[in-house]
Design a protein around this motif. Structure first.
Motif, PDB file in Angstrom:
ATOM      1  N   ASN A 106       0.817  -1.207   0.000  1.00 56.28           N
ATOM      2  CA  ASN A 106       0.000   0.000   0.000  1.00 56.28           C
ATOM      3  C   ASN A 106       0.854   1.261   0.000  1.00 56.28           C
ATOM      4  OD1 ASN A 106      -2.212   1.701   0.216  1.00 56.28           O
ATOM      5  ND2 ASN A 106      -2.393   1.456   2.447  1.00 56.28           N
ATOM      6  N   ALA A 107       0.585   2.155  -0.937  1.00 57.94           N
ATOM      7  CA  ALA A 107       1.273   3.445  -0.973  1.00 57.94           C
ATOM      8  C   ALA A 107       0.638   4.451  -0.028  1.00 57.94           C
ATOM      9  CB  ALA A 107       1.276   3.996  -2.396  1.00 57.94           C
ATOM     10  N   GLY A 108      -0.533   4.128   0.504  1.00 59.93           N
ATOM     11  CA  GLY A 108      -1.218   5.035   1.420  1.00 59.93           C
ATOM     12  C   GLY A 108      -0.866   4.762   2.868  1.00 59.93           C
ATOM     13  N   ARG A 109      -1.628   5.374   3.759  1.00 59.42           N
ATOM     14  CA  ARG A 109      -1.406   5.247   5.198  1.00 59.42           C
ATOM     15  C   ARG A 109      -2.245   4.078   5.732  1.00 59.42           C
ATOM     16  NH1 ARG A 109      -0.016   9.454   8.538  1.00 59.42           N
ATOM     17  NH2 ARG A 109      -0.546  10.850   6.795  1.00 59.42           N
ATOM     18  N   THR A 110      -1.603   3.192   6.477  1.00 61.86           N
ATOM     19  CA  THR A 110      -2.304   2.058   7.089  1.00 61.86           C
ATOM     20  C   THR A 110      -2.314   2.233   8.601  1.00 61.86           C
ATOM     21  OG1 THR A 110      -1.572   0.551   5.328  1.00 61.86           O
ATOM     22  CG2 THR A 110      -2.355  -0.440   7.376  1.00 61.86           C
ATOM     23  N   ARG A 134       8.001   4.038   7.509  1.00 63.57           N
ATOM     24  CA  ARG A 134       7.758   4.842   8.703  1.00 63.57           C
ATOM     25  C   ARG A 134       6.639   4.210   9.519  1.00 63.57           C
ATOM     26  NH1 ARG A 134       6.248  10.167   5.964  1.00 63.57           N
ATOM     27  NH2 ARG A 134       5.411  10.621   8.053  1.00 63.57           N
ATOM     28  N   THR A 135       6.942   3.886  10.780  1.00 63.73           N
ATOM     29  CA  THR A 135       5.922   3.330  11.672  1.00 63.73           C
ATOM     30  C   THR A 135       5.942   4.088  12.982  1.00 63.73           C
ATOM     31  OG1 THR A 135       7.405   1.687  12.656  1.00 63.73           O
ATOM     32  CG2 THR A 135       6.253   1.027  10.657  1.00 63.73           C
ATOM     33  N   ARG A 136       4.783   4.231  13.583  1.00 69.64           N
ATOM     34  CA  ARG A 136       4.723   4.858  14.909  1.00 69.64           C
ATOM     35  C   ARG A 136       3.495   4.360  15.656  1.00 69.64           C
ATOM     36  NH1 ARG A 136       1.904  10.194  15.539  1.00 69.64           N
ATOM     37  NH2 ARG A 136       0.525  10.469  13.748  1.00 69.64           N
ATOM     38  N   TRP A 137       3.674   4.180  16.965  1.00 75.58           N
ATOM     39  CA  TRP A 137       2.566   3.813  17.834  1.00 75.58           C
ATOM     40  C   TRP A 137       1.753   5.059  18.141  1.00 75.58           C
ATOM     41  CZ3 TRP A 137       1.629  -1.212  18.640  1.00 75.58           C
ATOM     42  CH2 TRP A 137       2.680  -2.125  18.459  1.00 75.58           C
ATOM     43  N   ILE A 138       0.435   4.935  18.077  1.00 76.40           N
ATOM     44  CA  ILE A 138      -0.457   6.061  18.329  1.00 76.40           C
ATOM     45  C   ILE A 138      -1.534   5.628  19.326  1.00 76.40           C
ATOM     46  CG2 ILE A 138      -0.042   7.123  16.076  1.00 76.40           C
ATOM     47  CD1 ILE A 138      -2.653   5.915  15.078  1.00 76.40           C
ATOM     48  N   ASN A 139      -2.315   6.614  19.773  1.00 74.23           N
ATOM     49  CA  ASN A 139      -3.426   6.339  20.699  1.00 74.23           C
ATOM     50  C   ASN A 139      -2.940   5.575  21.935  1.00 74.23           C
ATOM     51  OD1 ASN A 139      -5.147   7.553  18.797  1.00 74.23           O
ATOM     52  ND2 ASN A 139      -5.518   5.598  17.770  1.00 74.23           N
ATOM     53  N   ASP A 143      -2.426   1.467  18.972  1.00 73.99           N
ATOM     54  CA  ASP A 143      -2.567   1.285  17.536  1.00 73.99           C
ATOM     55  C   ASP A 143      -1.252   1.617  16.834  1.00 73.99           C
ATOM     56  OD1 ASP A 143      -5.266   0.831  18.172  1.00 73.99           O
ATOM     57  OD2 ASP A 143      -5.744   2.962  17.932  1.00 73.99           O
ATOM     58  N   LEU A 144      -1.154   1.194  15.600  1.00 72.05           N
ATOM     59  CA  LEU A 144       0.079   1.350  14.847  1.00 72.05           C
ATOM     60  C   LEU A 144      -0.209   1.986  13.493  1.00 72.05           C
ATOM     61  CD1 LEU A 144       3.118   0.645  15.078  1.00 72.05           C
ATOM     62  CD2 LEU A 144       2.603  -1.541  13.995  1.00 72.05           C
ATOM     63  N   GLU A 145       0.564   3.016  13.174  1.00 69.58           N
ATOM     64  CA  GLU A 145       0.431   3.704  11.883  1.00 69.58           C
ATOM     65  C   GLU A 145       1.648   3.364  11.024  1.00 69.58           C
ATOM     66  OE1 GLU A 145      -0.880   8.095  11.280  1.00 69.58           O
ATOM     67  OE2 GLU A 145       1.316   8.067  11.263  1.00 69.58           O
ATOM     68  N   ILE A 146       1.398   2.984   9.767  1.00 68.30           N
ATOM     69  CA  ILE A 146       2.474   2.566   8.868  1.00 68.30           C
ATOM     70  C   ILE A 146       2.354   3.333   7.561  1.00 68.30           C
ATOM     71  CG2 ILE A 146       3.574   0.605   7.707  1.00 68.30           C
ATOM     72  CD1 ILE A 146       1.008  -0.272  10.246  1.00 68.30           C
ATOM     73  N   ILE A 147       3.480   3.920   7.120  1.00 74.09           N
ATOM     74  CA  ILE A 147       3.528   4.605   5.825  1.00 74.09           C
ATOM     75  C   ILE A 147       4.727   4.057   5.067  1.00 74.09           C
ATOM     76  CG2 ILE A 147       3.751   6.807   4.628  1.00 74.09           C
ATOM     77  CD1 ILE A 147       2.554   8.155   7.090  1.00 74.09           C
ATOM     78  N   THR A 148       4.466   3.480   3.911  1.00 75.33           N
ATOM     79  CA  THR A 148       5.517   2.876   3.097  1.00 75.33           C
ATOM     80  C   THR A 148       5.991   3.876   2.049  1.00 75.33           C
ATOM     81  OG1 THR A 148       4.522   0.693   3.402  1.00 75.33           O
ATOM     82  CG2 THR A 148       6.079   0.932   1.582  1.00 75.33           C
ATOM     83  N   PRO A 149       7.299   4.100   1.922  1.00 73.61           N
ATOM     84  CA  PRO A 149       7.804   5.066   0.937  1.00 73.61           C
ATOM     85  C   PRO A 149       7.702   4.537  -0.490  1.00 73.61           C
ATOM     86  CG  PRO A 149       9.634   3.908   1.923  1.00 73.61           C
ATOM     87  CD  PRO A 149       8.401   3.427   2.640  1.00 73.61           C
ATOM     88  N   ALA A 150       7.846   5.444  -1.425  1.00 75.86           N
ATOM     89  CA  ALA A 150       7.819   5.040  -2.837  1.00 75.86           C
ATOM     90  C   ALA A 150       8.979   4.119  -3.171  1.00 75.86           C
ATOM     91  CB  ALA A 150       7.838   6.279  -3.733  1.00 75.86           C
ATOM     92  N   GLU A 151      10.123   4.343  -2.537  1.00 77.16           N
ATOM     93  CA  GLU A 151      11.308   3.511  -2.779  1.00 77.16           C
ATOM     94  C   GLU A 151      11.784   2.897  -1.467  1.00 77.16           C
ATOM     95  OE1 GLU A 151      12.518   2.854  -5.731  1.00 77.16           O
ATOM     96  OE2 GLU A 151      11.136   4.214  -6.779  1.00 77.16           O
ATOM     97  N   LEU A 152      12.023   1.605  -1.494  1.00 73.37           N
ATOM     98  CA  LEU A 152      12.570   0.908  -0.339  1.00 73.37           C
ATOM     99  C   LEU A 152      14.069   0.701  -0.518  1.00 73.37           C
ATOM    100  CD1 LEU A 152       9.837  -1.874   0.028  1.00 73.37           C
ATOM    101  CD2 LEU A 152      10.084   0.163   1.466  1.00 73.37           C
ATOM    102  N   ASN A 153      14.804   0.698   0.579  1.00 73.63           N
ATOM    103  CA  ASN A 153      16.253   0.474   0.521  1.00 73.63           C
ATOM    104  C   ASN A 153      16.581  -0.818   1.260  1.00 73.63           C
ATOM    105  OD1 ASN A 153      19.015   0.532   0.391  1.00 73.63           O
ATOM    106  ND2 ASN A 153      19.269   2.470   1.490  1.00 73.63           N
TER     107      ASN A 153
END
Length: 509
Positions: A106-110, A134-139, A143-153
């Motif tokens: 997913n290119a969006g926010r999960t 990019r991942t971060r714990w919220i609330n 809960d967990l927020e995940i954002i995948t970049p366009a390019e992975l290294n």
């Protein structure tokens, strides 16, 4: 010597960061440095000054310098205590790790709700963070927020974390759509004997993926001209094999049919999540899945994985072996129906609430009250089968339950090479478990449990079975080096204490 010192300091920092619930990226932001620098520090690959250690300690609210070498975690168990009250089942470990791997699609926010805070999840998060996700714990860390970049290294992948979890093999399905060439380290996890990856390779070859294994690394090449021309028939009805095929099919712009698919709980949760991403999946809950894939996925999604039937079975077994009355809430009953039918036959006194829906809107839950019972050994052997049969991971708990029952029980754990062997560890606690061969044990009950001090078995479910037996044994037992339990259970000792157990966490001085 200096390198070993840096590795030990790095581990202390990593443990303090995880205890705070931070990702490497969050710590990097607090320190004004890069995530890759934090990754190097935690792996012991970067010199670190006392000033930096102090800054890290301040950021994490942890006195890193005064901790010294933490050493492995142990449990001291005062047994013979009755449990009481009620306890909620946590979300599924196996579903959570599959969904984390699926976020690479997913290119969006999960956003994933009530993610299990366990070592297996931490290892996957470390791997994702090290390649740019990019991942971060919220609330409040629920809960967990995940954002995948366009390019992975993938060159910066945390290979140490990757090798400590078998779940990293589920990166293959998503990555084959993102890269023509990539490498992954060999998958690790529990010590359960040979777990071949051949079924994964056979399934993913339909999407053009070819794997060469060399020097502890899978080298992957993707041929973009190859696509499924007929139904994919899995050579093993395995959970992770099915999930990998689903992950590959999700981004294939066409229709993929997967036969001999697992229909287990984590596979169903993955299917429900893929539907949130816009991927239509027909046949959920059956052995034939038809996936209508989409070439590009860019959606902001919010999903709540369902509860863990294996944790529910763990808590049920805890009530049985300690002869307690306990209410286990949020039990995913459709994935425990065979187990409950067997326990009915054995004479378990229990009561079920009306069914209600899990937060994913699809999985059926109940509240289950278990009461002290005079159990009889089952007439037939205990053996796992693919869903809707008795769950593979629930088989070890029947060793403790059978030890509490009158009569002789044959347990046939045919899936794993040597997991049944670890069940003989119960003999040190007073059980009568006879190993017939690497897959079969004969259990004689009832057992008069006795306390003992022992090392934790290197496999997750047998390790928890030993802990439950210690809870039933009069006196004080010690279970050493319980990392494997932390891989699959969140705060298990504290949660068991909340319903009447007496378990102390300690480390060697």
């Amino acid at each position: 010597m200096a390198d070993d010192y840096l590795v030990r300091i790095g581990r202390l920092i990593r443990d303090a960061r995880q205890h705070r619930g931070w990702t490497q990226s969050q710590l990097a932001e607090a320190l004004g440095t890069s995530q890759s620098a934090v990754n190097r520090i935690e792996r012991g690959n970067q010199n670190i000054s006392l000033e930096m250690i102090a800054r890290i300690g301040e950021a994490l609210d942890s006195e890193i310098i005064s901790l010294g070498y933490a050493g492995p975690m142990h449990l001291r168990v005062v047994g013979g205590r009755r449990l009481s009250g009620s306890i909620d089942v946590k979300t599924s470990k196996n579903a959570c790790v599959a969904l984390l791997c699926a976020t690479l699609l997913n290119a969006g926010r999960t956003t994933l709700r009530r993610v299990a805070r366990i070592e297996e999840v931490y290892r996957i998060l470390e791997v994702l963070g090290s390649i740019g996700v990019r991942t971060r714990w919220i609330n409040d860390g629920n809960d967990l927020e995940i954002i995948t970049p366009a390019e992975l290294n993938l060159d910066t992948m945390d290979t140490e974390a990757a090798r400590r979890t078998r779940s990293v093999i589920m990166f293959l399905g998503p990555l084959l759509h993102r890269m023509d060439h990539f490498k992954l380290p060999y998958a690790g996890g529990c010590d359960l004997g040979t777990r071949t990856v051949t079924p994964h390779m056979t399934a993913l070859r339909h999407f053009g993926l070819e794997i060469t294994a060399t020097d502890g690394t899978y080298i992957a090449e993707v041929d973009r001209d190859v696509a499924p021309k007929r139904a994919i028939v899995l050579t093993e009805r395995g959970d992770t094999v099915t999930e990998n095929a689903l992950l590959a099919a999700a981004r294939h712009d066409g229709v993929t049919v997967i036969r001999n698919a697992s229909s287990n709980y984590m596979v169903q949760d993955l299917c429900f999540f893929l539907e949130e991403l816009g991927v239509r999946v027909e046949g959920v809950g059956t052995t034939t899945l038809t996936v209508h894939g989409v070439a590009h996925i860019d959606r902001d999604v919010d999903y709540a994985p369902s509860e863990d039937p294996v944790e529910a079975m763990s808590l049920l077994a805890a009530a049985v072996v300690t002869e307690s009355e306990l209410t286990i809430r949020r039990v995913p009953v459709e994935f425990l129906e065979i187990e409950l039918a067997v326990l009915d036959e054995m004479g378990l006194d229990h009561e079920r609430s009306p069914e209600y829906a899990a937060d994913n809107g699809r999985t059926r839950l109940i509240d289950l009250t278990v009461r002290p019972s005079k159990l009889q050994a089952p007439l037939d052997k205990i053996h796992p089968m693919p869903f809707p049969g008795l769950n593979i991971d629930n088989v070890p708990f029947f060793a403790a339950i059978a030890s509490s029952a009158q009569g002789q029980t044959l347990i046939h754990d045919w899936v794993y090479d040597n997991r049944a062997i670890y069940l003989t560890d119960l003999n040190r606690l007073g059980a009568q478990v006879k190993l017939l061969d690497p897959h079969r044990v004969l259990v004689d009950g009832p057992t008069r449990w006795r306390s003992s001090e022992m090392m934790c078995p290197p496999a997750l479910r047998p390790a928890v079975v030993v802990l439950l037996a210690m809870m039933a044994a009069e006196g004080t037992s010690v279970l050493r080096n319980v990392y494997v339990i932390n891989r699959g259970y969140e705060d298990l000792a504290e949660r068991l204490n909340s319903i009447g157990a007496q378990i102390e966490i300690f480390r060697d001085i």
